[in-house]
Design a protein around this motif. Structure first.
Motif, mmCIF file in Angstrom:
data_model
loop_
_atom_site.group_PDB
_atom_site.id
_atom_site.type_symbol
_atom_site.label_atom_id
_atom_site.label_comp_id
_atom_site.label_asym_id
_atom_site.label_seq_id
_atom_site.Cartn_x
_atom_site.Cartn_y
_atom_site.Cartn_z
ATOM 1 N N UNK A 93 4.461 36.115 -4.972
ATOM 2 C CA UNK A 93 4.895 34.765 -5.312
ATOM 3 C C UNK A 93 5.916 34.233 -4.303
ATOM 4 N N UNK A 94 6.909 35.062 -3.960
ATOM 5 C CA UNK A 94 7.908 34.615 -3.000
ATOM 6 C C UNK A 94 7.309 34.486 -1.601
ATOM 7 N N UNK A 95 6.334 35.357 -1.281
ATOM 8 C CA UNK A 95 5.673 35.247 0.008
ATOM 9 C C UNK A 95 4.878 33.964 0.135
ATOM 10 N N UNK A 96 4.122 33.639 -0.913
ATOM 11 C CA UNK A 96 3.340 32.397 -0.918
ATOM 12 C C UNK A 96 4.255 31.177 -0.839
ATOM 13 N N UNK A 97 5.385 31.251 -1.537
ATOM 14 C CA UNK A 97 6.323 30.130 -1.583
ATOM 15 C C UNK A 97 6.963 29.866 -0.224
ATOM 16 N N UNK A 98 7.182 30.919 0.547
ATOM 17 C CA UNK A 98 7.935 30.772 1.797
ATOM 18 C C UNK A 98 7.082 30.885 3.060
ATOM 19 N N UNK A 99 5.771 31.046 2.927
ATOM 20 C CA UNK A 99 4.896 31.143 4.093
ATOM 21 C C UNK A 99 3.748 30.148 3.943
ATOM 22 N N UNK B 171 12.855 39.546 4.533
ATOM 23 C CA UNK B 171 13.936 39.718 3.560
ATOM 24 C C UNK B 171 13.422 40.006 2.148
ATOM 25 N N UNK B 172 12.158 39.659 1.884
ATOM 26 C CA UNK B 172 11.613 39.883 0.540
ATOM 27 C C UNK B 172 11.525 41.382 0.225
ATOM 28 N N UNK B 173 10.787 42.183 1.014
ATOM 29 C CA UNK B 173 10.752 43.622 0.694
ATOM 30 C C UNK B 173 12.102 44.303 0.859
#
Length: 334
Positions: A32-38, A59-61
């Motif tokens: 979810x955070x990856x989709x939101x920020x990429x 920074x996510x992982x």
């Protein structure tokens, strides 16, 4: 060895549901955070046009790894903080040290596995959406260095948690050891008037984010000259410090686990790595750091009293506690 293997399988099976929940949460959050920020949108005012701005979102992982270094030690070793559990556990045909190592290794596998899963999700999103914006050649190096720092911080928190006699005290120890470096080094920065000491990233996971911020410039092919981690003596020093401290903590845990008398479980945590040392360190460092701000000194004195009250589970202070509180009060009065 057969008994150790059986205990490992039994322990892993007992924790399988919780580990599954952790992995599921990590995968969902990473996606979810990856989709939101990429990618993110960037508006160019000169061209009056919106462009996609791709970031590697490492920074996510890394954030997930930092959070789990707090969660997993508590998850794995809370079992040993109840006396009723120890009556059964220590009766098993396996040494206490081997039992502790099973819990340590299970936690480390969970930590590394969850981080790897998050890293893989992030990498797949980068590959599918990056369209040649990234240089992936340095990711294996970054990944392995993050595992090394993760091992170090995890080992430190495992050691300090097991220095406590109760689960609550163990959590307090982990929290306090997160900030003690910040306060002590900040106080030393005031004493020696050194901005180098004061500006250093002193958090346990500081090297993790310093590494990541540096490697991001290389991965994103954006000003690689700003990737200065290995050119910065203070960052290298802190990286070496945490790795060394992690190894020392692992050795300390390995040598001391299970040697404390079972009767001390659920009693006051009297370890020198606990409240009896941390409270004076926090109080003195805080007074040095805040200098002549008298209001903060009063607050620190009150927090020290509160700390000893929590430590002793009431107003049952010992002579050493009273001596320290009086010394702090005299400094405040002067």
């Amino acid at each position: 060895m057969t008994n150790v293997k059986q205990y490992f399988r039994s322990h892993l099976k007992a924790n399988l549901r919780l580990i599954t929940y952790i992995f599921a949460a990590v995968l969902v959050v990473s996606f979810l955070f990856g989709i939101e920020n990429q990618p993110t949108s960037r508006y160019d005012f000169e061209l009056q046009k919106t462009f996609d701005d791709y970031k590697c979102t490492l920074n996510i992982p890394v954030t997930i790894l930092a959070i789990l270094t707090y969660v997993i030690p508590v998850m794995e070793f809370s079992f040993f903080k109840r006396r009723v559990n120890l009556d059964c556990a220590y009766a098993l045909p396996i040494s206490r040290r081997a039992m502790g190592m099973v819990h340590y290794v299970t936690g480390l596998i969970t930590l590394f596995g969850a981080f790897s899963a998050s890293y893989l999700v992030n990498l797949l999103l980068l590959i599918s959406r990056g369209k040649g914006w990234f240089d992936f050649s340095v990711l294996p190096e970054h990944f392995l260095l993050c595992l090394l720092v993760g091992f170090a911080v995890y080992s430190v928190f495992v050691f300090v948690f097991n220095e406590a006699n109760t689960k609550g005290d163990g959590i307090w120890f982990i929290v306090l050891y997160t900030f003690v470096w910040v306060l002590v080094l900040s106080a030393l920065g005031e004493v020696f008037d050194s901005m180098l000491i004061y500006e250093a990233n002193k958090f346990p996971w500081g090297s993790l984010f310093d590494l990541t911020n540096s490697y991001k410039y290389i991965v994103e092919m954006d000003n690689p000259d700003n990737a200065t981690f290995w050119q910065s003596p203070d960052m290298i020093a802190w990286f070496a410090f945490w790795v060394s401290l992690g190894i020392s903590s692992f050795v300390g845990f390995f040598l001391t686990f299970g040697k404390r008398r079972m009767e001390k479980t659920e009693e006051i945590s009297d370890s020198y790595f606990g409240f009896r040392t941390l409270i004076p360190i926090f109080a003195v460092s805080g007074m040095i750091f805040f200098g002549e701000e008298i209001v903060f000194w009063v607050i620190i004195e009150l927090l020290a009293i509160l700390g000893y009250t929590i430590y002793r589970r009431g107003f049952h202070y010992k002579k050493s506690d009273i001596a320290i509180l009086l010394a702090l009060f005299i400094l405040l009065f002067i």
